[in-house]
Scaffold this motif. Structure first.
Motif, PDB file in Angstrom:
ATOM      1  N   THR A   1       0.836  -1.195   0.000  1.00  0.00           N
ATOM      2  CA  THR A   1       0.000   0.000   0.000  1.00  0.00           C
ATOM      3  C   THR A   1       0.873   1.249   0.000  1.00  0.00           C
ATOM      4  N   GLU A   2       0.515   2.191  -0.871  1.00  0.00           N
ATOM      5  CA  GLU A   2       1.285   3.422  -1.005  1.00  0.00           C
ATOM      6  C   GLU A   2       0.351   4.613  -0.923  1.00  0.00           C
ATOM      7  N   LEU A   3       0.764   5.633  -0.184  1.00  0.00           N
ATOM      8  CA  LEU A   3      -0.016   6.861  -0.072  1.00  0.00           C
ATOM      9  C   LEU A   3       0.585   7.923  -0.983  1.00  0.00           C
ATOM     10  N   THR A   4      -0.288   8.649  -1.681  1.00  0.00           N
ATOM     11  CA  THR A   4       0.160   9.756  -2.517  1.00  0.00           C
ATOM     12  C   THR A   4      -0.744  10.958  -2.275  1.00  0.00           C
ATOM     13  N   THR A   5      -0.198  12.154  -2.526  1.00  0.00           N
ATOM     14  CA  THR A   5      -0.953  13.380  -2.370  1.00  0.00           C
ATOM     15  C   THR A   5      -1.813  13.627  -3.606  1.00  0.00           C
ATOM     16  N   ARG A   6      -2.585  14.688  -3.573  1.00  0.00           N
ATOM     17  CA  ARG A   6      -3.434  15.046  -4.718  1.00  0.00           C
ATOM     18  C   ARG A   6      -2.597  15.260  -5.974  1.00  0.00           C
TER      19      ARG A   6
ATOM     20  N   SER B   1       3.256   5.173   9.075  1.00  0.00           N
ATOM     21  CA  SER B   1       3.236   3.715   8.912  1.00  0.00           C
ATOM     22  C   SER B   1       2.009   3.038   9.523  1.00  0.00           C
ATOM     23  N   PRO B   2       1.532   3.453  10.725  1.00  0.00           N
ATOM     24  CA  PRO B   2       0.313   2.803  11.254  1.00  0.00           C
ATOM     25  C   PRO B   2      -0.899   2.981  10.353  1.00  0.00           C
ATOM     26  N   ILE B   3      -0.992   4.147   9.683  1.00  0.00           N
ATOM     27  CA  ILE B   3      -2.099   4.376   8.755  1.00  0.00           C
ATOM     28  C   ILE B   3      -1.976   3.447   7.553  1.00  0.00           C
TER      29      ILE B   3
ATOM     30  N   ASP C   1      -0.396   0.582   7.433  1.00  0.00           N
ATOM     31  CA  ASP C   1      -0.650  -0.796   7.869  1.00  0.00           C
ATOM     32  C   ASP C   1      -2.147  -1.063   8.006  1.00  0.00           C
ATOM     33  N   PHE C   2      -2.895  -0.083   8.556  1.00  0.00           N
ATOM     34  CA  PHE C   2      -4.334  -0.272   8.719  1.00  0.00           C
ATOM     35  C   PHE C   2      -5.035  -0.370   7.368  1.00  0.00           C
ATOM     36  N   ILE C   3      -4.729   0.560   6.472  1.00  0.00           N
ATOM     37  CA  ILE C   3      -5.366   0.542   5.152  1.00  0.00           C
ATOM     38  C   ILE C   3      -5.030  -0.755   4.429  1.00  0.00           C
ATOM     39  N   ASP C   4      -3.773  -1.196   4.550  1.00  0.00           N
ATOM     40  CA  ASP C   4      -3.337  -2.427   3.895  1.00  0.00           C
ATOM     41  C   ASP C   4      -4.133  -3.630   4.388  1.00  0.00           C
ATOM     42  N   SER C   5      -4.594  -3.563   5.648  1.00  0.00           N
ATOM     43  CA  SER C   5      -5.301  -4.699   6.241  1.00  0.00           C
ATOM     44  C   SER C   5      -6.785  -4.736   5.883  1.00  0.00           C
ATOM     45  N   VAL C   6      -7.332  -3.629   5.369  1.00  0.00           N
ATOM     46  CA  VAL C   6      -8.789  -3.578   5.156  1.00  0.00           C
ATOM     47  C   VAL C   6      -9.205  -3.436   3.693  1.00  0.00           C
ATOM     48  N   ILE C   7      -8.281  -3.200   2.780  1.00  0.00           N
ATOM     49  CA  ILE C   7      -8.669  -3.109   1.372  1.00  0.00           C
ATOM     50  C   ILE C   7      -7.998  -4.220   0.574  1.00  0.00           C
ATOM     51  N   ASP C   8      -8.605  -4.572  -0.528  1.00  0.00           N
ATOM     52  CA  ASP C   8      -8.105  -5.664  -1.364  1.00  0.00           C
ATOM     53  C   ASP C   8      -7.032  -5.160  -2.322  1.00  0.00           C
ATOM     54  N   GLU C   9      -6.187  -6.083  -2.747  1.00  0.00           N
ATOM     55  CA  GLU C   9      -5.177  -5.746  -3.748  1.00  0.00           C
ATOM     56  C   GLU C   9      -5.868  -5.283  -5.025  1.00  0.00           C
ATOM     57  N   GLY C  10      -5.326  -4.230  -5.617  1.00  0.00           N
ATOM     58  CA  GLY C  10      -5.936  -3.651  -6.806  1.00  0.00           C
ATOM     59  C   GLY C  10      -6.936  -2.564  -6.499  1.00  0.00           C
ATOM     60  N   SER C  11      -7.055  -2.190  -5.223  1.00  0.00           N
ATOM     61  CA  SER C  11      -8.012  -1.167  -4.807  1.00  0.00           C
ATOM     62  C   SER C  11      -7.337   0.178  -4.588  1.00  0.00           C
TER      63      SER C  11
ATOM     64  N   VAL D   1      -8.374   3.780  -2.413  1.00  0.00           N
ATOM     65  CA  VAL D   1      -9.290   4.554  -1.580  1.00  0.00           C
ATOM     66  C   VAL D   1      -8.675   5.934  -1.367  1.00  0.00           C
ATOM     67  N   HIS D   2      -9.510   6.889  -1.049  1.00  0.00           N
ATOM     68  CA  HIS D   2      -8.960   8.203  -0.771  1.00  0.00           C
ATOM     69  C   HIS D   2      -9.649   8.823   0.432  1.00  0.00           C
ATOM     70  N   GLY D   3      -8.960   9.791   1.004  1.00  0.00           N
ATOM     71  CA  GLY D   3      -9.482  10.464   2.188  1.00  0.00           C
ATOM     72  C   GLY D   3      -8.618  11.664   2.504  1.00  0.00           C
ATOM     73  N   GLU D   4      -8.526  11.975   3.786  1.00  0.00           N
ATOM     74  CA  GLU D   4      -7.748  13.130   4.213  1.00  0.00           C
ATOM     75  C   GLU D   4      -6.824  12.735   5.365  1.00  0.00           C
ATOM     76  N   LEU D   5      -5.652  13.327   5.363  1.00  0.00           N
ATOM     77  CA  LEU D   5      -4.706  13.142   6.462  1.00  0.00           C
ATOM     78  C   LEU D   5      -4.697  14.398   7.314  1.00  0.00           C
ATOM     79  N   ILE D   6      -4.830  14.213   8.607  1.00  0.00           N
ATOM     80  CA  ILE D   6      -4.784  15.351   9.523  1.00  0.00           C
ATOM     81  C   ILE D   6      -4.016  14.931  10.777  1.00  0.00           C
ATOM     82  N   CYS D   7      -3.204  15.817  11.282  1.00  0.00           N
ATOM     83  CA  CYS D   7      -2.379  15.534  12.452  1.00  0.00           C
ATOM     84  C   CYS D   7      -3.078  15.994  13.729  1.00  0.00           C
ATOM     85  N   VAL D   8      -2.737  15.353  14.823  1.00  0.00           N
ATOM     86  CA  VAL D   8      -3.266  15.726  16.138  1.00  0.00           C
ATOM     87  C   VAL D   8      -2.096  16.032  17.072  1.00  0.00           C
TER      88      VAL D   8
END
Length: 233
Positions: A168-173, A185-187, A189-199, A201-208
């Motif tokens: 799983t690889e994350l890229t910006t707009r 890395s935790p993000i 790892d989580f995305i890698d565990s819940v989506i299928d290969e070849g998928s 998904v998109h969303g937003e990254l925000i820091c706390v």
């Protein structure tokens, strides 16, 4: 290549710039690819101070030798700066000046990626981006509501795509890679565990902050941009 870049740079007419680009040595495509490809990151934004130059004027050799180890993360941090300093001792000043432009992601010739791709189709990748739309202009009535839908709260944060192939690889707009990092890395790892290969998904990254409070957009994006540039902290 250097003469072509300077000729395009000094030409005020957009049409003439395009004509010069079409007439340039085909090796200029390599220079442009390394400069503007959004999915390639070097994690260094400019050349370190140079005191001693070499003799070679082979621009393509300079760029590929200098940046391939950075792009693959074979060398990072201070080792990357030391590597670039050594590269400077092998090539002459005009060639190193072009390398510096590549690192700054601006060849300085007054041409856009749109112009580049019009001359060299698909040379620079253009990332997919799905925009939001108002309900009145959407195809919401055609949704299969019985199957369920994903709902994303708008956070006014940094858009990202998560693409899963063999990893799983994350890229910006804009297509820049968000590299693996202790904060990311935790993000991944989580995305890698819940989506299928070849998928994708998109969303937003925000820091706390340490209390779990969302940071303002400017601060949060600043942290993520630093990660994209290879900041280890």
């Amino acid at each position: 290549i250097i003469e072509s870049i300077h000729a395009i740079e000094n030409e005020p007419s957009s049409n003439a710039k395009t004509a010069l680009l079409e007439a340039a040595n085909t090796d200029i495509q390599i220079v442009l690819k390394y400069t503007y490809e959004p999915q390639w990151s070097y994690y260094v934004s400019k050349m370190p101070a140079v005191n001693t130059y070499g003799d070679s004027d082979n621009v393509v050799s300079c760029i590929t030798a200098a940046l391939d180890p950075l792009k693959s993360r074979e060398v990072t941090g201070q080792a990357a700066l030391d590597w670039l300093s050594w590269i400077a001792t092998q090539y002459d000043k005009p060639t190193i000046d072009i390398l510096d432009r590549v690192l700054r992601r601006n060849i300085g010739a007054g041409i856009s990626t749109t112009t580049i791709n019009s001359v060299f189709p698909k040379l620079i990748s253009k990332p997919n981006y799905m925009r939001c739309t108002l309900p009145s202009k959407s195809n919401m009535p055609k949704f299969d509501w019985s199957a369920g839908v994903y709902v994303q709260q708008k956070m006014d944060a940094m858009f990202f795509n998560a693409t899963k192939t063999t990893y799983t690889e994350l890229t910006t707009r804009t297509g820049s890679i968000i590299p693996p990092h202790i904060k990311v890395s935790p993000i991944i790892d989580f995305i890698d565990s819940v989506i299928d290969e070849g998928s994708v998904v998109h969303g937003e990254l925000i820091c706390v902050d340490k209390e779990g409070t969302y940071l303002p957009r400017e601060q949060s994006n600043g942290v993520i941009n630093s990660i994209c540039k290879g900041d280890p902290d």
